[in-house]
Design a protein around this motif. Structure first.
Motif, short mmCIF file in Angstrom:
data_model
loop_
_atom_site.label_atom_id
_atom_site.label_comp_id
_atom_site.label_asym_id
_atom_site.label_seq_id
_atom_site.Cartn_x
_atom_site.Cartn_y
_atom_site.Cartn_z
N TYR A 149 -31.79 22.62 -17.24
CA TYR A 149 -30.64 22.36 -18.12
C TYR A 149 -29.87 23.63 -18.40
CZ TYR A 149 -31.84 17.51 -18.84
OH TYR A 149 -32.07 16.17 -18.63
N PHE A 150 -28.56 23.46 -18.57
CA PHE A 150 -27.68 24.56 -18.90
C PHE A 150 -27.92 25.03 -20.34
CE2 PHE A 150 -23.28 25.90 -20.34
CZ PHE A 150 -23.31 27.12 -19.70
N ILE A 151 -28.07 24.07 -21.26
CA ILE A 151 -28.28 24.40 -22.67
C ILE A 151 -29.55 23.74 -23.18
CG2 ILE A 151 -27.40 24.05 -25.03
CD1 ILE A 151 -24.58 24.29 -23.90
N ILE A 152 -30.40 24.54 -23.79
CA ILE A 152 -31.55 24.06 -24.55
C ILE A 152 -31.49 24.75 -25.90
CG2 ILE A 152 -34.06 24.05 -24.75
CD1 ILE A 152 -34.27 23.94 -21.74
N GLN A 153 -31.53 23.95 -26.94
CA GLN A 153 -31.43 24.51 -28.29
C GLN A 153 -32.38 23.79 -29.22
OE1 GLN A 153 -27.59 24.09 -30.37
NE2 GLN A 153 -27.70 26.27 -30.82
N ARG A 154 -33.09 24.55 -30.02
CA ARG A 154 -34.06 23.94 -30.93
C ARG A 154 -33.38 23.00 -31.90
NH1 ARG A 154 -37.03 29.74 -31.94
NH2 ARG A 154 -38.80 29.45 -30.53
N GLY A 155 -34.05 21.90 -32.18
CA GLY A 155 -33.52 20.88 -33.08
C GLY A 155 -34.27 19.58 -32.85
N VAL A 156 -33.72 18.49 -33.34
CA VAL A 156 -34.39 17.19 -33.22
C VAL A 156 -34.65 16.84 -31.76
CG1 VAL A 156 -34.14 14.70 -33.63
CG2 VAL A 156 -33.40 16.34 -35.38
N MET A 157 -33.64 17.02 -30.92
CA MET A 157 -33.77 16.59 -29.52
C MET A 157 -34.81 17.44 -28.77
SD MET A 157 -30.82 16.07 -26.65
CE MET A 157 -31.07 14.92 -25.29
N TRP A 158 -34.62 18.75 -28.75
CA TRP A 158 -35.52 19.59 -27.99
C TRP A 158 -36.93 19.60 -28.57
CZ3 TRP A 158 -36.98 21.07 -23.64
CH2 TRP A 158 -37.83 22.16 -23.45
N THR A 182 -29.58 12.60 -14.67
CA THR A 182 -28.55 13.61 -14.61
C THR A 182 -27.37 13.13 -15.44
OG1 THR A 182 -27.34 15.11 -13.14
CG2 THR A 182 -27.32 12.76 -12.54
N GLY A 183 -26.33 13.94 -15.54
CA GLY A 183 -25.16 13.58 -16.33
C GLY A 183 -24.61 14.79 -17.05
N GLY A 184 -23.99 14.55 -18.20
CA GLY A 184 -23.40 15.65 -18.96
C GLY A 184 -24.25 16.12 -20.11
N VAL A 185 -25.28 15.36 -20.48
CA VAL A 185 -26.05 15.62 -21.70
C VAL A 185 -26.98 16.81 -21.51
CG1 VAL A 185 -27.65 14.67 -23.39
CG2 VAL A 185 -25.95 13.17 -22.30
N ASN A 186 -26.85 17.80 -22.40
CA ASN A 186 -27.80 18.90 -22.50
C ASN A 186 -28.85 18.58 -23.55
OD1 ASN A 186 -26.98 21.24 -20.72
ND2 ASN A 186 -25.04 20.92 -21.79
N LEU A 187 -29.81 19.48 -23.73
CA LEU A 187 -30.90 19.25 -24.68
C LEU A 187 -30.62 19.98 -25.99
CD1 LEU A 187 -33.94 19.50 -22.23
CD2 LEU A 187 -32.64 17.48 -22.92
N ALA A 188 -29.63 19.47 -26.72
CA ALA A 188 -29.25 20.02 -28.02
C ALA A 188 -28.71 18.89 -28.89
CB ALA A 188 -28.23 21.14 -27.86
N ASP A 189 -28.74 19.07 -30.19
CA ASP A 189 -28.52 17.95 -31.11
C ASP A 189 -27.11 17.39 -31.12
OD1 ASP A 189 -31.15 18.06 -31.77
OD2 ASP A 189 -30.88 18.78 -33.82
N GLU A 190 -26.08 18.21 -30.80
CA GLU A 190 -24.73 17.65 -30.79
C GLU A 190 -24.56 16.60 -29.70
OE1 GLU A 190 -24.20 21.86 -28.93
OE2 GLU A 190 -25.50 20.86 -30.38
N TYR A 191 -25.36 16.68 -28.63
CA TYR A 191 -25.24 15.75 -27.51
C TYR A 191 -25.74 14.35 -27.87
CZ TYR A 191 -24.14 19.90 -24.86
OH TYR A 191 -23.54 21.05 -24.40
#
Length: 527
Positions: free
Chosen positions: A187-196, A273-282
């Motif tokens: 993934y391009f973006i991984i950010q700590r939060g609910v999703m990750w 696949t798609g546009g969704v990264n692993l961060a909460d705004e997604y």
């Protein structure tokens, strides 16, 4: 006592800032820029007495070289302007970029690995022949993707489309929980939060149970989202981790090439696949630019093989020493459990990846092919609209010959400069008949084409120079699978929440907004 503790924490925080990585990065970059500036002014003073004859000659030679390079015309123009208008600075900068070795080393490493692993993606000739009988034009596109990019066409693949990251997230967790052999995430973006945090909890459990879990993310995360030693944290949890192209305090063109792909593979039989990264705004657990409209697609079946190879190739590239002889075979057994009558596997699909270092703009060519082959309509969702001449011509030509050509853009942008640039294209597109809509609730991050109820592309490829020429990207081309109806339905529903743009709405934008949008087009290919 409390006040002293607060002061103590404040001092420690200040020391972390002063002696931290970010401060070091900024200072080191500033030092390099200062050195380059000194060289520029030294040369400027030295040659001012003699005129700019020497550098004028060099700039003319470089201009001829640029004009004869095998690259997009917009990139040539972006280089010609500084080289011809500012001979000293322009020539120095161009030579500096061309002498970069890191990019050449990375390109050779990727090319070597792709050659060594090409046999894992051999085309099944029976499938290619069947597609040729059904539709020669799509067979020609599949031949291009196979011969020029190395990705075959498949049948026997099931798709599920997710109109929002909110819809994708629950299925993602369920599929992860079902993993038995391996889980690959890139993934391009991984950010700590609910999703990750939710994903990581399952990854830890699976790693403890003996599942081979690997995480690969772009180096930008180490600078903005995750600690620089985060791979060690994951390794301690049993999760193998690598970083693509870590950000370093050095001026290097290689750092302009980012891994923007979104790939998740489970046991060789399921991929996302798609546009969704692993961060909460997604998944709209964090609001940044209004409602976040994104999408994803799940694959089950034969086509997952290409995503598995894509991941393993990049994983091999990111090793300290490239893993040229790594055996991919054990990861490509898709098993039999996905052969279920409940799974509709009609039609064809071609998962593909796009590299900025091989001179073949695959994503750009696929989009152009759809536009030129469209008969009734082409619907496009994209967060950015920064186009080269070829794409402008294809879009306007489609509209001029009666194809319903629709682009859906955000109404609330994440980057103001990109929004100004996008608006600068509106007049020429709308004058030709292209319909442009903006998503009123917030930000569109989906990157999707759908055309004539028979073909679609879902992936990470935006309608801008960065995605189509500078980043590593991925997507899946789908032909005559029932999921195309779901993608079309998502467009129809999305349009109900959009406002159509017009020349009047463009002209109502602030004058400086329009001025800067048109001015930025001079350097758009480099942004």
């Amino acid at each position: 006592m409390v006040a002293e503790e607060v002061r103590g924490k404040g001092k420690r925080g200040l020391l972390r800032i002063i002696f931290g990585r970010t401060t070091f990065f900024i200072l080191f970059m500033a030092l390099q820029i200062a050195v380059l500036a000194w060289i520029y002014f030294w040369l400027d003073d030295r040659y001012q007495a003699y005129g700019y004859g020497a550098f004028g000659l060099v700039s003319a030679i470089l201009a001829i070289r640029i004009l004869n390079e095998k690259q997009n015309a917009s990139f040539k123009m972006a280089w010609l302007v500084p080289v011809l208008l500012f001979p000293v600075f322009g020539c120095l900068f161009y030579i500096f970029v061309q002498l970069q070795m890191e990019t050449k080393i990375l390109a050779k490493r990727i090319a070597d690995i792709r050659i060594r692993t090409r046999s894992y993606l051999n085309q099944n000739e029976a499938i290619a022949a069947k597609l040729m009988k059904e539709n020669r034009r799509n067979a020609n596109l599949s031949r291009y993707l196979s011969e020029r990019a190395g990705y075959p066409v498949y049948d026997k693949t099931n798709f599920k489309y997710y109109p929002l990251g909110d819809d994708f997230f629950p299925d993602l967790l369920e599929e992860l929980k079902a993993a038995e052999r391996f889980i690959f995430l890139e993934y391009f973006i991984i950010q700590r939060g609910v999703m990750w945090d939710s994903v990581l909890k399952i990854l830890e459990e699976k790693a403890a149970a003996g599942v081979d879990v690997r995480v690969l993310y772009d180096g930008m995360n180490s600078f903005s989202n995750l600690p620089h030693d985060y791979p060690k944290e994951l390794e301690a949890k049993g999760v193998r981790c690598r970083i693509f192209n870590p950000i370093r305090p050095a001026i290097s063109t290689s750092q302009n090439n980012r891994d923007h792909r979104k790939i998740l593979v489970i046991d060789g039989h399921t991929a996302f696949t798609g546009g969704v990264n692993l961060a909460d705004e997604y998944i709209n657990r964090k609001v940044r630019f209004g409602h976040w409209k994104d999408n994803a697609v799940r694959l089950k079946g034969e086509a997952v093989k290409s995503f598995t190879v894509m991941f393993l190739q990049m994983w091999s590239v990111c090793a300290f020493r490239p893993e040229y002889d790594f055996d991919y075979g054990p990861f490509l057994d898709t098993g039999d459990h996905f052969h279920s009558p409940a799974l509709n596997m009609d039609g064809y699909s071609i998962p593909f990846s796009d590299s900025p270092l091989d001179g073949e703009p695959v994503g750009h060519q696929v989009y152009l092919d759809i536009l030129y082959q469209a008969r009734r309509y082409v619907y496009i969702m994209t967060p950015y609209l920064i186009l080269d001449d070829d794409m402008v011509t294809a879009l306007t030509y489609a509209a001029k010959r009666g194809v319903d050509t629709v682009i859906v853009m955000p109404h609330i942008p994440d980057k103001k400069y990109a929004f100004m640039l996008a608006h600068s294209y509106y007049p020429e597109l709308m004058e030709a008949g292209v319909k442009i809509y903006e998503y009123l609730p917030g930000f569109i991050h989906s990157k999707t084409f759908v055309s004539d109820d028979e073909k679609a592309v879902v992936g990470s490829i935006n309608m801008d120079f960065r995605s189509q020429y500078l980043n590593f990207e991925c997507a899946v081309y789908i032909y005559k699978n029932p999921v195309i109806g779901d993608i079309r339905a998502d467009f129809d529903e999305t349009l109900k929440k959009c406002v159509r743009m017009s020349m009047e709405s463009y002209e109502s934008l602030p004058l400086m907004h329009r001025f800067w949008g048109r001015t930025l087009r001079l350097i758009a290919p480099l942004m």
